[in-house]
Every structure is written in C-alpha cells, then in structure tokens.
Design a protein around this motif. Structure first.
Motif, PDB file in Angstrom:
ATOM      1  N   GLU A   9       0.834  -0.980   0.207  1.00  0.00           N
ATOM      2  CA  GLU A   9      -0.054   0.081  -0.031  1.00  0.00           C
ATOM      3  C   GLU A   9       0.806   1.393   0.119  1.00  0.00           C
ATOM      4  OE1 GLU A   9      -3.280   0.482  -0.460  1.00  0.00           O
ATOM      5  OE2 GLU A   9      -3.301  -1.857  -0.964  1.00  0.00           O
ATOM      6  N   THR A  10       2.036   1.330   0.767  1.00  0.00           N
ATOM      7  CA  THR A  10       2.801   2.313   0.904  1.00  0.00           C
ATOM      8  C   THR A  10       3.529   2.605  -0.389  1.00  0.00           C
ATOM      9  OG1 THR A  10       3.084   2.090   3.101  1.00  0.00           O
ATOM     10  CG2 THR A  10       4.962   3.329   2.082  1.00  0.00           C
ATOM     11  N   LEU A  11       3.854   1.405  -1.063  1.00  0.00           N
ATOM     12  CA  LEU A  11       4.745   1.470  -2.412  1.00  0.00           C
ATOM     13  C   LEU A  11       3.850   2.149  -3.412  1.00  0.00           C
ATOM     14  CD1 LEU A  11       7.014   0.598  -3.917  1.00  0.00           C
ATOM     15  CD2 LEU A  11       6.234  -1.378  -4.093  1.00  0.00           C
ATOM     16  N   LYS A  12       2.321   1.656  -3.443  1.00  0.00           N
ATOM     17  CA  LYS A  12       1.276   2.256  -4.433  1.00  0.00           C
ATOM     18  C   LYS A  12       1.300   3.997  -4.252  1.00  0.00           C
ATOM     19  CE  LYS A  12      -1.976  -0.580  -3.808  1.00  0.00           C
ATOM     20  NZ  LYS A  12      -3.174  -1.459  -3.833  1.00  0.00           N
ATOM     21  N   LEU A  13       1.137   4.093  -2.709  1.00  0.00           N
ATOM     22  CA  LEU A  13       0.807   5.677  -2.754  1.00  0.00           C
ATOM     23  C   LEU A  13       2.177   6.630  -2.898  1.00  0.00           C
ATOM     24  CD1 LEU A  13      -0.767   5.290   0.960  1.00  0.00           C
ATOM     25  CD2 LEU A  13      -1.853   6.148  -1.178  1.00  0.00           C
ATOM     26  N   LEU A  27      13.544   2.316  -3.144  1.00  0.00           N
ATOM     27  CA  LEU A  27      14.338   1.854  -1.821  1.00  0.00           C
ATOM     28  C   LEU A  27      14.350   2.931  -0.828  1.00  0.00           C
ATOM     29  CD1 LEU A  27      16.655  -0.888  -3.368  1.00  0.00           C
ATOM     30  CD2 LEU A  27      14.666  -1.215  -1.889  1.00  0.00           C
ATOM     31  N   LYS A  28      14.726   4.010  -1.246  1.00  0.00           N
ATOM     32  CA  LYS A  28      15.183   5.405  -0.309  1.00  0.00           C
ATOM     33  C   LYS A  28      13.888   5.684   0.170  1.00  0.00           C
ATOM     34  CE  LYS A  28      17.663   9.598  -0.123  1.00  0.00           C
ATOM     35  NZ  LYS A  28      18.310  10.598  -0.981  1.00  0.00           N
ATOM     36  N   ARG A  31      12.648   3.396   2.539  1.00  0.00           N
ATOM     37  CA  ARG A  31      13.165   3.466   3.902  1.00  0.00           C
ATOM     38  C   ARG A  31      12.738   4.582   4.938  1.00  0.00           C
ATOM     39  NH1 ARG A  31      17.646   1.439   0.955  1.00  0.00           N
ATOM     40  NH2 ARG A  31      18.285   3.520   0.292  1.00  0.00           N
ATOM     41  N   LYS A  32      12.371   5.727   4.162  1.00  0.00           N
ATOM     42  CA  LYS A  32      12.022   6.989   4.891  1.00  0.00           C
ATOM     43  C   LYS A  32      10.690   6.721   5.720  1.00  0.00           C
ATOM     44  CE  LYS A  32      13.831  10.890   2.364  1.00  0.00           C
ATOM     45  NZ  LYS A  32      13.503  11.897   1.309  1.00  0.00           N
ATOM     46  N   GLU A  33       9.872   5.602   4.968  1.00  0.00           N
ATOM     47  CA  GLU A  33       8.605   5.305   5.704  1.00  0.00           C
ATOM     48  C   GLU A  33       8.703   4.086   6.595  1.00  0.00           C
ATOM     49  OE1 GLU A  33       5.778   6.959   5.462  1.00  0.00           O
ATOM     50  OE2 GLU A  33       7.181   8.321   4.007  1.00  0.00           O
ATOM     51  N   LEU A  42      11.943  -5.607  -3.465  1.00  0.00           N
ATOM     52  CA  LEU A  42      11.367  -4.515  -4.197  1.00  0.00           C
ATOM     53  C   LEU A  42      11.031  -5.007  -5.846  1.00  0.00           C
ATOM     54  CD1 LEU A  42      10.429  -1.743  -4.564  1.00  0.00           C
ATOM     55  CD2 LEU A  42      12.737  -0.976  -5.063  1.00  0.00           C
ATOM     56  N   SER A  43      11.999  -5.630  -6.250  1.00  0.00           N
ATOM     57  CA  SER A  43      11.656  -6.114  -7.849  1.00  0.00           C
ATOM     58  C   SER A  43      10.378  -7.081  -7.808  1.00  0.00           C
ATOM     59  CB  SER A  43      12.717  -6.806  -8.418  1.00  0.00           C
ATOM     60  OG  SER A  43      12.546  -7.044  -9.740  1.00  0.00           O
ATOM     61  N   ARG A  44      10.358  -8.046  -7.003  1.00  0.00           N
ATOM     62  CA  ARG A  44       8.944  -8.745  -6.859  1.00  0.00           C
ATOM     63  C   ARG A  44       7.798  -7.857  -6.531  1.00  0.00           C
ATOM     64  NH1 ARG A  44      12.841 -12.462  -4.196  1.00  0.00           N
ATOM     65  NH2 ARG A  44      12.369 -11.520  -2.436  1.00  0.00           N
ATOM     66  N   ASP A  45       7.825  -7.039  -5.435  1.00  0.00           N
ATOM     67  CA  ASP A  45       6.586  -6.095  -5.146  1.00  0.00           C
ATOM     68  C   ASP A  45       6.193  -5.521  -6.459  1.00  0.00           C
ATOM     69  OD1 ASP A  45       6.761  -6.986  -2.796  1.00  0.00           O
ATOM     70  OD2 ASP A  45       7.575  -5.199  -1.711  1.00  0.00           O
ATOM     71  N   LEU A  46       7.217  -4.956  -7.068  1.00  0.00           N
ATOM     72  CA  LEU A  46       6.814  -4.104  -8.504  1.00  0.00           C
ATOM     73  C   LEU A  46       6.192  -4.994  -9.456  1.00  0.00           C
ATOM     74  CD1 LEU A  46      10.084  -1.896  -8.740  1.00  0.00           C
ATOM     75  CD2 LEU A  46       7.822  -1.248  -7.988  1.00  0.00           C
TER      76      LEU A  46
END
Length: 157
Positions: A9-13, A27-28, A31-33, A42-46
């Motif tokens: 969800e955070t990645l989509k936002l 990734l940066k 990390r802030k979140e 990350l590659s699998r999530d994307l």
C-alpha cells in the motif's frame, strides 16, 4: 515489523504521488517510511503490482501503476503514513439536489458502496469514479441533513 500488505500500500502511494525513476529512489523512499527491504524484494513487489515505466510530463521515465489515469499525481502529497491514517474523503459540495464528493485516488468506489449499503434516507443513489462520487439527494432533505448523515457513516464529511 511492518507487513507486506502495508508495504505494498505504501509503495502504491509513493508511486502515485512521486516521480520515482529507478529502484534505488524507490528503496530510499520506502526506507523513509520505515520499510527496509532488498532490491530483489522490491523487484518482486513491483512485478506483483504490475508497475511499469512511462514518460512523465517533463519527459523523465518514472514508475507508474497500472491504469495510471486512475492514480492522479498529487502536487503536494501527504506522506504515505499520513495518507494511510486519514480517511479517503477530501471534500463535498452541493448544488440543488446533487452533491459531488472528492476522495483520494482509489477511494471513491468503496465510500460510494458504504453510502449505498447504509440506506441513508436523504440519498437516492450514487455514481462513483476513481476519486469522485456523484450523489443525488431526495426531495425534501437539506444539504446539512445529508452531510450529517454522511458524517455518521464516515467521520470527516
């Protein structure tokens, strides 16, 4: 430890509210979140989110979600953490027996579903897009009565 669902969800936002051009930038931002993950994760999530790259308005290639027109870029975005704590509602405006509710991208259909299934006596029906809900108010009801009923359903209206 934060869950995968929360991370996605955070990645989509992040993707819908920032111009991120490579995985290191993503990734940066994650990390802030508070998310620490590897490039492979990350590659699998994307891939799971079917994220692609497309040219932005300034010609830079950035990550976009599928059907990007539904994920309008926010010029002054809240942080993903703030977005996830706040309801999807943004505003409501009335004209005659009609109302237009603005939501964050992706929230309109679920809020309209709640409105339709709670049998709010003031509302005849809704039509929802991605970030906008059109409501029709029954004759004899005021804008204030309608807003009060909506506020009981979703505080913040």
């Amino acid at each position: 430890m934060k869950t995968k669902t929360s991370r996605l969800e955070t990645l989509k936002l992040l993707i819908s509210s920032n111009e991120l051009g490579n995985q290191e930038e993503v990734l940066k931002a994650l990390r802030k979140e508070g998310f620490k993950l590897t490039q492979a994760t990350l590659s699998r999530d994307l891939k799971q989110l079917k994220v692609a790259k497309a040219a932005s308005m300034n010609g830079k290639y950035v990550y976009v979600l599928p059907n990007e027109t539904m994920y309008k870029r926010i010029h002054k975005p809240l942080s993903p953490g703030e977005m996830m704590r706040n309801p999807g509602f943004i505003s409501i405006n009335f004209s005659g027996n009609m109302g237009v509710i603005k939501t964050r991208p992706g929230y309109a259909s679920s809020i309209a579903y709640d409105i339709d299934n709670c049998d709010i006596p003031e509302i005849l029906g809704t039509i929802a897009g991605d970030d906008t809900i059109f409501i029709v108010i029954k004759e004899g009801f005021s804008h204030e009565e309608t807003a009060e009923s909506l506020n009981r359903l979703h505080p913040g209206f």
